[in-house]
Design an enzyme around this catalytic site. Structure first.
Site, short mmCIF file in Angstrom:
data_model
loop_
_atom_site.label_atom_id
_atom_site.label_comp_id
_atom_site.label_asym_id
_atom_site.label_seq_id
_atom_site.Cartn_x
_atom_site.Cartn_y
_atom_site.Cartn_z
N ARG A 1 0.47 1.20 -4.45
CA ARG A 1 0.42 2.22 -3.41
C ARG A 1 1.64 2.10 -2.51
NH1 ARG A 1 -4.08 0.73 1.23
NH2 ARG A 1 -3.24 -1.30 1.84
N GLU B 1 -2.41 3.04 6.96
CA GLU B 1 -1.79 1.72 7.12
C GLU B 1 -0.28 1.80 6.88
OE1 GLU B 1 -5.48 -1.31 6.12
OE2 GLU B 1 -4.00 -0.96 4.55
N GLU C 1 -11.17 0.24 9.85
CA GLU C 1 -11.58 -0.43 8.61
C GLU C 1 -11.98 -1.87 8.90
OE1 GLU C 1 -8.94 -0.44 5.29
OE2 GLU C 1 -8.34 1.65 5.54
N TRP D 1 -8.49 -9.31 -1.85
CA TRP D 1 -7.05 -9.60 -1.89
C TRP D 1 -6.69 -10.99 -1.37
CZ3 TRP D 1 -6.14 -10.31 3.24
CH2 TRP D 1 -6.93 -9.58 4.15
N PHE E 1 -13.62 -4.86 -6.58
CA PHE E 1 -14.49 -5.94 -6.12
C PHE E 1 -14.45 -6.11 -4.60
CE2 PHE E 1 -13.87 -7.26 -10.61
CZ PHE E 1 -15.20 -7.17 -11.00
#
Length: 682
Positions: A119, A158, A315, A323, A365
């Site tokens: 990204r 972000e 968030e 991560w 996950f």
């Protein structure tokens, strides 16, 4: 949005604490959407972020937009009474754009071009990306500017998380333009960068490059200015999108900051004035020694960015992230403690990444409000409990934490300290900032996190940890604060350089010599693992210096090490106030003892007598009353002697037992309470 509106309640339709998270319906078949909306209402979700990564879905070929699916989602959410934080979708360009224009891809300082597939694979200075992005923003604003579900615009996502520093030729040209605006002439740039060193003098701005990989150490001011430029370049990206949105809608605009220990690329003090709502993303980082202390600091810092006004947690994670090297699930009670740590410190909206856990992709996950296991799961039951808890706290909205203590924090000082080329690599800016904030938190006092440019006159105590880089005006502000009666605590490696990273001559700690009444002529950093003893029983690590009191009183001395017998901690009465200096990195016990002494001298009382340590206590005050937040991270129950009603349990009592790992929010009985400074003796 005008300033008074921004500094009141969050401009959201829900009058209580907003609850929700990122919703990515494009990852799921249409038949799932109705179920999602129904379950959101069951959980008490009233705000979701949509279209954050929607570019490739909406614009599948250049200039051809397909909004039909997003139309359906917006309408469905509105039908269920759920407001939308609508993303502009620009955070990651679609593959067709990077294929047609590979020059938009960012370049590392080593000269390697970053490939798409993750990204944020775009250069912040690229005019091509900006042109396509703003065209999408304009189409999205025209489509949804008056949609009844729209509550907030979410610019990109972000910004700078992965692409803040780009060293491509386009970035080099933009950097030169930025430098020319800042300095005006090459001579002024040469003076600021000290280019007489190592034959670096520039004859024109055309000769300047970004700080790409070099054969030796880089010019430190060039590094610092490139950081400033990179932060400003992303801010200009935000402003460009916001300008398009505001041209066709009155809905508030924001983006999600990343006030966290592992992201340092934006100077958010310069960004905050452009936000209609200050929002932050924060995740517990288990790579840190004390993740909970870092969370509290980040929340206080976000409130500082909001100027004390309400802010939103955009968030957070319901459970584990995906991560970190080891992604730890939350133990029982952790979710509530995490959320209430943010709410206690001023968050009036609590949102998560994400609503439904992904089946595919890099974050499959990562935990979610609705997990892979579905509603027959402890995670879902925790979501229901959390929604009910936040509903019970709706009345705290609009109240604010107040404090007599401020910690000065600066992203530019962070950049300068951590750039290297210093007496030791072991001085890391956040280490001391976090340590001092944590000590104040353990002492049970509320803390504001402020910029060096803040008016300090409203505080009793100001703490300045390792503020290596400081402007003349900020240094004068600190001195005025002390002369006017304030108390100051400064730690090592502060005041050393000016805003150009040039050393202040005449002895250390440079800009703070006079107010501290002490002077050093040489640093004596310690070797890895080495420590020194202080005669008050404390221990120092990382740093010592040869400190000569010049008006200050020595409160502790080194008993061994390279400056044995020299001053380690001093106190100087200056004007009507007092200034402390600490010439080493104290251990936890010594730091706590020092902070206790300094707080007592400044007349600062704990928020709640008996709290502190593992019991985090914050008070939010408002015109209608006050609320005491008690977050017990300890292994033993804590009794909060605060008459009133605990909103968590509904119980009215003169004292409330908060179990180990538990929380309480007490609506205090009216007592004519004032700020702690107004209660404390003069």
């Amino acid at each position: 949005m005008d300033e008074p509106a921004r500094r009141g309640r969050l401009p959201l339709p829900h009058r209580g604490i907003a609850f929700g998270g990122d919703y990515n319906p494009e990852q799921w078949p249409r038949e799932t959407w109705a179920q999602d909306a129904r379950l959101m209402r069951e959980a008490g979700v009233d705000l979701v972020a949509v279209n954050v990564f929607g570019w490739a879905e909406i614009e599948r070929s250049p200039g051809v937009y397909s909004f039909e699916e997003l139309d359906s989602v917006m309408d469905l959410l509105h039908e269920h009474g759920i407001a939308v934080n609508l993303g502009t979708g620009t955070s990651t360009p679609p593959p067709w754009l990077t294929t047609a224009h590979p020059e938009v891809l960012p370049v590392t300082r080593e000269g390697e071009t970053v490939s798409p597939g993750g990204r944020q694979a775009w250069c912040p200075s690229s005019p091509v990306v900006r042109e396509h992005a703003l065209r999408l923003v304009r189409a999205t604003a025209e489509r949804y500017g008056d949609h009844p579900a729209l509550a907030l615009w979410h610019v990109s996502n972000e910004l700078g998380c992965h692409n803040a520093l780009c060293y491509c030729d386009e970035s080099a040209s933009a950097f030169r333009r930025w430098l020319e605006r800042r300095y005006g002439t090459a001579d002024a740039l040469n003076a600021a960068w000290g280019t007489s060193f190592w034959s670096q003098r520039y004859g024109s701005f055309d000769e300047v490059l970004p700080p790409r990989l070099t054969a030796s150490a880089e010019n430190p001011t060039q590094l610092l200015d490139f950081r400033r430029f990179s932060s400003d370049e992303l801010l200009e990206w935000y402003r460009a999108e916001a300008q398009v949105l505001r041209a066709s809608t009155t809905t508030p605009v924001t983006t999600n900051f990343m006030v966290t220990a592992h992201i340092d690329t934006q100077d958010y003090w310069s960004w905050a004035p452009d936000m209609d709502v200050v929002a932050n993303d924060h995740y517990l980082d288990h790579r840190l020694d004390d993740p909970w202390a870092e969370l509290a600091f980040a929340a206080d810092a976000t409130r500082g960015l909001a100027g004390g006004a309400p802010w939103m947690l955009m968030e957070a994670s319901h459970g584990a992230v995906n991560w970190q090297p080891r992604n730890l699930a939350k133990a029982p009670g952790e979710l509530e403690r995490m959320v209430l740590t943010h709410v206690a410190r001023g968050a009036d909206a609590v949102c998560f990444f994400q609503w439904r856990a992904s089946r595919a992709g890099a974050e499959r996950f990562h935990s979610a409000l609705l997990p892979h296991a579905g509603t027959d799961s402890e995670q879902w039951r925790a979501t229901l409990r959390l929604g009910a808890l936040l509903d019970a706290l709706d009345e705290v909205v609009g109240t604010r934490p107040t404090s007599d203590v401020a910690v000065v924090f600066d992203w530019q000082a962070w950049w300068a300290v951590d750039a290297g080329g210093h007496p030791t690599q072991d001085v890391r800016y956040l280490d001391e900032v976090h340590a001092m904030h944590a000590a104040l938190r353990r002492a049970g006092v509320g803390v504001d996190v402020v910029s060096p440019d803040t008016d300090l006159s409203g505080y009793r105590l100001v703490v300045v940890p390792t503020l290596y880089l400081v402007s003349d005006e900020a240094a004068r502000s600190v001195e005025r604060f002390v002369v006017g009666g304030g108390h100051l605590l400064v730690t090592y490696f502060s005041g050393i350089v000016d805003e150009n990273d040039h050393v202040r001559l005449g002895g250390y700690p440079g800009a703070f010599r006079e107010v501290l009444g002490a002077r050093s002529d040489e640093f004596f950093p310690l070797d890895d693992g080495e420590s020194v003893a202080l005669d008050d029983g404390g221990v120092g690590r990382v740093w010592t210096e040869r400190l000569e009191p010049r008006g200050a009183t020595v409160r502790a001395r080194f008993t061994d090490g390279p400056v044995a017998g020299g001053a380690a901690v001093t106190r100087h009465e200056h004007g009507r106030g007092a200034a402390w200096y600490v010439a080493t990195r104290l251990g936890t016990g010594g730091r706590d003892a020092l902070v206790t002494d300094v707080l007592e001298g400044a007349g600062v009382r704990p928020v709640l007598p008996g709290a502190g340590g593992d019991v985090d206590v914050v008070r939010r005050d408002g015109d209608a009353g006050s609320y005491l937040f008690v977050v017990n991270h300890g292994d033993d129950a804590f009794v909060a002697r605060a008459p009133g009603v605990d909103l968590v349990t509904g119980r009215r009592a003169d004292a409330h037992e908060v179990p180990a790992g538990g929380v309480a929010v007490v609506r205090e009985q009216p007592t004519g309470r004032r700020r702690p400074s107004e209660e404390a003796p003069a």
